[in-house]
Write a protein that holds these residues in place. Structure first.
Motif, PDB file in Angstrom:
ATOM      1  N   HIS A 105     -11.942   2.074   4.252  1.00 18.95           N
ATOM      2  CA  HIS A 105     -11.131   1.887   5.365  1.00 18.95           C
ATOM      3  C   HIS A 105      -9.659   1.602   5.036  1.00 18.95           C
ATOM      4  CE1 HIS A 105     -10.057   0.466   9.065  1.00 18.95           C
ATOM      5  NE2 HIS A 105      -9.768  -0.842   8.796  1.00 18.95           N
ATOM      6  N   ARG A 106      -9.175   0.887   4.168  1.00 19.18           N
ATOM      7  CA  ARG A 106      -7.996   0.591   3.906  1.00 19.18           C
ATOM      8  C   ARG A 106      -7.173   1.796   3.291  1.00 19.18           C
ATOM      9  NH1 ARG A 106      -5.349  -4.384   5.920  1.00 19.18           N
ATOM     10  NH2 ARG A 106      -7.236  -5.454   6.998  1.00 19.18           N
ATOM     11  N   ASP A 127     -13.069  -3.599   8.239  1.00 22.07           N
ATOM     12  CA  ASP A 127     -13.020  -3.976   6.801  1.00 22.07           C
ATOM     13  C   ASP A 127     -14.632  -4.413   6.596  1.00 22.07           C
ATOM     14  OD1 ASP A 127     -10.563  -3.872   5.933  1.00 22.07           O
ATOM     15  OD2 ASP A 127      -9.740  -5.698   7.373  1.00 22.07           O
ATOM     16  N   PRO A 151      -6.588  -8.048   3.917  1.00 14.77           N
ATOM     17  CA  PRO A 151      -7.608  -7.210   3.679  1.00 14.77           C
ATOM     18  C   PRO A 151      -8.890  -7.769   2.895  1.00 14.77           C
ATOM     19  CG  PRO A 151      -6.286  -6.590   2.260  1.00 14.77           C
ATOM     20  CD  PRO A 151      -5.447  -7.791   2.834  1.00 14.77           C
ATOM     21  N   GLY A 196      -7.905  -4.935  10.118  1.00 10.00           N
ATOM     22  CA  GLY A 196      -6.306  -5.160  10.122  1.00 10.00           C
ATOM     23  C   GLY A 196      -5.573  -5.245  11.471  1.00 10.00           C
ATOM     24  N   PHE A 224     -12.512  -6.070  -0.917  1.00  7.57           N
ATOM     25  CA  PHE A 224     -11.423  -5.197  -0.343  1.00  7.57           C
ATOM     26  C   PHE A 224     -12.167  -3.826  -0.174  1.00  7.57           C
ATOM     27  CE2 PHE A 224      -8.078  -2.257  -0.320  1.00  7.57           C
ATOM     28  CZ  PHE A 224      -6.973  -2.686   0.151  1.00  7.57           C
ATOM     29  N   VAL A 261       0.795  -0.999  -0.031  1.00 10.72           N
ATOM     30  CA  VAL A 261      -0.146  -0.188  -0.052  1.00 10.72           C
ATOM     31  C   VAL A 261       0.958   1.113   0.023  1.00 10.72           C
ATOM     32  CG1 VAL A 261      -1.931   1.312   1.253  1.00 10.72           C
ATOM     33  CG2 VAL A 261      -1.738  -0.969   1.297  1.00 10.72           C
TER      34      VAL A 261
END
Length: 346
Positions: free
Chosen positions: A108-109, A159, A56, A52, A104, A5
């Motif tokens: 959020h991620r 997630d 993910p 996390g 995914f 990421v």
């Protein structure tokens, strides 16, 4: 589990022009354990906490996708038996049961709990095991595709949402931009071609207008194919340009518009919607490109969109990035201030 990421573009103020970087996510599935992909599948190969750290990918239909190495395709009666990953040693496919989906959570991620409003793209590789073969066990039963989507119960602070039955529940898909082999096989569907979806389309060119499915001028063939969904900037009337590509990235297979009222909050990989499964590998999600160049004593930072906020930091610790109020492209920063790193956020 390999999920690299990168927060938009980290650009240090050093001498000489610097290349742009735009990948927020790359996943080649190389470091996952082989077996069930889902983080929310208890006691399986890739179990991880909701939100996390770690894996993910999660599924409302446990088990969902499976991480596999090169293998003989497990479904009989198809053309291709031996399948190897597009790159590396791992790939993912449908699992044991029909309808294997994995999500995914982009908000959020990757985007501080917010859905992306546009100016993003998703590209990946998919393996079609049957091509245009038209018998009952082949092309019409291959119905795998990937999507950029908005689902109503996908949260911004974890997630996935767990319902009162203890299941991961994405809610309703109100926006879906999909590319691959369609699940809709009503009049007009071509099993010899690939399809794209713009859910809730108003285009009369769709063969299934209520569900937004279009036939593409791209024939199905056995093997790996490179797919791309490119989402542009929302216009003042709410229409967002969307283009779909398969293998040929110079000429889109379909260009149209979509209404992205709520934005895009997730990636969805859908496999084995029919009786056959294909494979996915090497997935990349991109956001606006940030670039920088020196101009005399200044560093000029530019980006192509207007609905993002420029941030800076003196190091690469994510929590240390702060907004630059009122910054617009091009943004001028003194090159004598020492090292600075920049990124964009929504």
């Amino acid at each position: 589990m390999k999920v690299a990421v990168l927060c938009c573009a980290f650009l240090a103020l050093v001498s000489g022009p610097l290349p742009a970087a735009s990948a927020l996510l790359f996943d080649g599935f190389e470091s996952y354990n082989r077996g069930v992909l889902d983080a929310n599948s208890p006691f399986d190969a890739n179990t991880a906490p909701n939100g996390g750290p770690g894996n993910p990918w999660w599924s409302p239909y446990n088990p969902g996708l499976a991480v596999v190495a090169a293998e003989t395709n497990i479904v009989g009666g198809i053309i291709t038996n031996a399948v190897s990953p597009h790159a590396g040693t791992n790939m993912v496919r449908g699992g044991v049961y029909k309808i294997d989906w994995d999500f995914f959570n982009l908000a959020h991620r990757l985007n501080r709990s917010k859905a992306f409003s546009g100016n993003v793209s998703l590209d990946w590789w998919f393996f079609d095991p049957v091509g245009a073969k038209t018998n009952a066990n082949a092309a019409p039963q291959y119905q795998d595709f990937a999507s950029l989507a908005f689902y109503t119960s996908v949260p911004g602070n974890a997630d996935y949402f767990t319902n009162n039955l203890g299941q991961a529940d994405p809610g309703l898909g109100t926006t879906q931009l999909s590319l691959g082999a369609a699940t809709s096989q009503i009049a007009g569907y071509k099993s010899t071609n690939y399809q794209a979806q713009i859910f809730h389309t108003s285009s009369s060119n769709a063969y299934d207008q209520p569900n937004g499915w279009f036939n593409l001028p791209v024939m199905r063939t056995v093997g790996w194919h490179h797919a791309l969904i490119n989402v542009g900037s929302p216009s003042s009337n709410g229409a967002t340009p969307v283009s779909f590509y398969i293998d040929n990235f110079l000429n889109p297979a379909l260009t149209n518009t979509a209404s992205l009222t709520n934005g895009l909050n997730c990636i969805v990989l859908q496999a084995e919607n029919g009786n056959l499964t294909g494979y996915f590998d090497d997935l990349t999600f991109n956001a606006p490109v940030l670039s920088i160049a020196l101009a005399g004593p200044n560093a000029i930072v530019t980006w192509p969109v207007t609905n993002w906020t420029l941030q800076f930091s003196t190091n690469l610790v994510g929590s240390n990035f702060t907004d630059i109020p009122g910054a617009t492209s091009p943004f001028t920063n003194s090159a004598t201030n020492g090292t600075r790193f920049f990124r964009l956020r929504q």
